[in-house]
Enzyme design. Structure first.
Site, mmCIF file in Angstrom:
data_model
loop_
_atom_site.group_PDB
_atom_site.id
_atom_site.type_symbol
_atom_site.label_atom_id
_atom_site.label_comp_id
_atom_site.label_asym_id
_atom_site.label_seq_id
_atom_site.Cartn_x
_atom_site.Cartn_y
_atom_site.Cartn_z
ATOM 1 N N PRO A 2 15.308 -37.577 -14.917
ATOM 2 C CA PRO A 2 14.956 -38.528 -15.966
ATOM 3 C C PRO A 2 16.074 -38.979 -16.897
ATOM 4 O O PRO A 2 16.253 -38.441 -17.965
ATOM 5 C CB PRO A 2 13.868 -37.790 -16.767
ATOM 6 C CG PRO A 2 14.083 -36.353 -16.502
ATOM 7 C CD PRO A 2 14.910 -36.218 -15.286
ATOM 8 N N GLU A 3 16.829 -39.992 -16.522
ATOM 9 C CA GLU A 3 17.615 -40.736 -17.497
ATOM 10 C C GLU A 3 16.866 -42.049 -17.683
ATOM 11 O O GLU A 3 15.777 -42.226 -17.127
ATOM 12 C CB GLU A 3 19.062 -40.910 -17.011
ATOM 13 C CG GLU A 3 19.751 -39.551 -16.899
ATOM 14 C CD GLU A 3 21.271 -39.585 -16.782
ATOM 15 O OE1 GLU A 3 21.885 -40.567 -17.212
ATOM 16 O OE2 GLU A 3 21.827 -38.606 -16.265
ATOM 17 N N LYS A 52 14.780 -43.265 -22.963
ATOM 18 C CA LYS A 52 14.094 -42.232 -22.189
ATOM 19 C C LYS A 52 12.641 -42.044 -22.619
ATOM 20 O O LYS A 52 11.997 -41.075 -22.222
ATOM 21 C CB LYS A 52 14.852 -40.898 -22.311
ATOM 22 C CG LYS A 52 16.280 -40.960 -21.793
ATOM 23 C CD LYS A 52 17.056 -39.714 -22.144
ATOM 24 C CE LYS A 52 18.529 -39.886 -21.794
ATOM 25 N NZ LYS A 52 19.361 -38.783 -22.330
ATOM 26 N N ARG A 129 14.260 -45.177 -34.403
ATOM 27 C CA ARG A 129 15.342 -44.181 -34.329
ATOM 28 C C ARG A 129 16.191 -44.330 -33.068
ATOM 29 O O ARG A 129 17.072 -43.509 -32.833
ATOM 30 C CB ARG A 129 14.740 -42.769 -34.380
ATOM 31 C CG ARG A 129 14.292 -42.360 -35.780
ATOM 32 C CD ARG A 129 13.873 -40.901 -35.853
ATOM 33 N NE ARG A 129 12.423 -40.745 -35.770
ATOM 34 C CZ ARG A 129 11.781 -40.176 -34.750
ATOM 35 N NH1 ARG A 129 12.457 -39.706 -33.731
ATOM 36 N NH2 ARG A 129 10.470 -40.065 -34.767
ATOM 37 N N ASN A 169 23.237 -37.273 -18.918
ATOM 38 C CA ASN A 169 24.448 -36.567 -18.532
ATOM 39 C C ASN A 169 25.150 -37.155 -17.307
ATOM 40 O O ASN A 169 26.374 -37.142 -17.229
ATOM 41 C CB ASN A 169 24.123 -35.085 -18.289
ATOM 42 C CG ASN A 169 25.290 -34.195 -18.644
ATOM 43 O OD1 ASN A 169 26.303 -34.647 -19.185
ATOM 44 N ND2 ASN A 169 25.176 -32.925 -18.322
ATOM 45 N N ARG A 266 26.030 -29.276 -23.308
ATOM 46 C CA ARG A 266 25.805 -29.952 -22.025
ATOM 47 C C ARG A 266 27.077 -29.926 -21.204
ATOM 48 O O ARG A 266 28.178 -30.002 -21.757
ATOM 49 C CB ARG A 266 25.384 -31.410 -22.250
ATOM 50 C CG ARG A 266 24.170 -31.589 -23.130
ATOM 51 C CD ARG A 266 22.945 -30.873 -22.650
ATOM 52 N NE ARG A 266 22.522 -31.298 -21.321
ATOM 53 C CZ ARG A 266 21.797 -32.379 -21.086
ATOM 54 N NH1 ARG A 266 21.368 -33.120 -22.071
ATOM 55 N NH2 ARG A 266 21.469 -32.712 -19.853
#
Length: 284
Positions: A2-3, A52, A129, A169, A266
């Site tokens: 999931p990106e 996302k 946001r 990532n 990460r």
DNA sequence: ATGACATGATAAA
DNA sequence: TTATCCTGTCATA
């Protein structure tokens, strides 16, 4: 998986197979049972993604907010004729459209970090946001205005969803490689044309990701070489990336050994030759 | 059987 | 920075 591209692809699939019809909503696992009961039989009006985040608009100002986190999945399946199978594993939310736009279909959500019932006002607060989203073709200016004055590493800024939305990532590692930018370069050391080129590249790559469902960042001209290097390194599954998860293997472009480290909890990856390290700031 | 790890994000310290 | 949550998969034993 999931990106951002995953969520946009999902919005598209939900739109194609479930939107517009009444849906049966349930929570076989039970953790969304109360909300599911409230939503059961409602009409699904739209499915939208930003970065996302995924939002399912039901009638009566009710919005289901879904965030898949690190390992959530949301599988949309057509069931022409067959009927809906018993849930497998921990199904947090199940949507069933007996009479979807393209026939019967259902969707199973598992492992999500967020699955909550909101009002449209609450959704607006979440969107407020988030930075611009390359997949939606947004204007990158707000992202650039944050980056150009920031003392944070660009590798951190790219993952900051309030700077820009949707990059995770894999896209982070790969976009930095493709533009020869070291992840530890400070935001304010980047030149505008370099960032804008990265943004444009993200827009194209992530749109491909929405279409194909996978992250493909390696240019055709490097595919064969990457394959050969993977075989030589004896890796079990072939890599589809220049640097992501290729620590210790040779760079496809220059042969230098790809490096990996941990930044803000990460993993980050880069080629020390193609992505020259920033001059270390004088410390004293 | 067990444990490490993952394309994420948050709250607490 | 660290701990924590969510689930499935893969490697190791």
């Amino acid at each position: 998986m999931p990106e951002g591209h995953t969520l946009h692809r999902l919005a598209r699939r939900l739109d194609a197979h479930l939107v517009g019809s009444p849906v049966a909503v349930s929570s076989p696992q039970g953790r969304f049972a109360r909300e599911a009961a409230l939503l059961d039989g409602s009409r699904l009006l739209a499915a939208e993604a930003w970065g996302k985040h995924l939002f399912l608009d039901h009638d009566d100002d009710r919005v289901v907010h879904v965030h898949l986190g690190l390992y959530g999945r949301f599988d949309v399946t057509r069931t022409p004729g067959e009927g809906v199978p018993a849930p497998v594993g921990q199904v947090r939310m199940r949507l069933v459209a007996e009479d979807g736009p393209k026939g019967p279909a259902y969707a199973d959500l598992r492992g999500a970090t967020a699955c909550e019932l909101l009002t449209s006002a609450e959704r607006a607060a979440i969107l407020a946001r988030l930075g611009p989203d390359p997949i939606q073709g947004h204007d990158p200016t707000p992202a650039w205005e944050r980056i150009r004055v920031s003392r944070s590493p660009i590798g951190t800024l790219l993952m900051d969803q309030s700077v820009l939305a949707g990059v995770g990532n894999v896209y982070r590692a790969e976009i930095l490689f493709r533009h020869g930018v070291h992840p530890l370069r400070l935001g304010r050391s980047l030149r505008r044309p370099v960032f804008l080129a990265m943004w444009e590249d993200l827009r194209v790559l992530m749109a491909d990701g929405v279409r194909t469902g996978r992250i493909e960042t390696v240019r055709d001209e490097h595919r064969e070489e990457l394959e050969a290097l993977g075989a030589a390194a004896g890796r079990r599954r072939r890599s589809r990336s220049y640097v992501y998860k290729r620590t210790g293997e040779p760079c496809v472009v220059c042969g230098a050994t790809v490096r990996g480290d941990v930044l803000a909890a990460r993993n980050v990856f880069w080629c020390p030759h193609c992505q020259p390290a920033p001059r270390r700031r004088a410390v004293r």
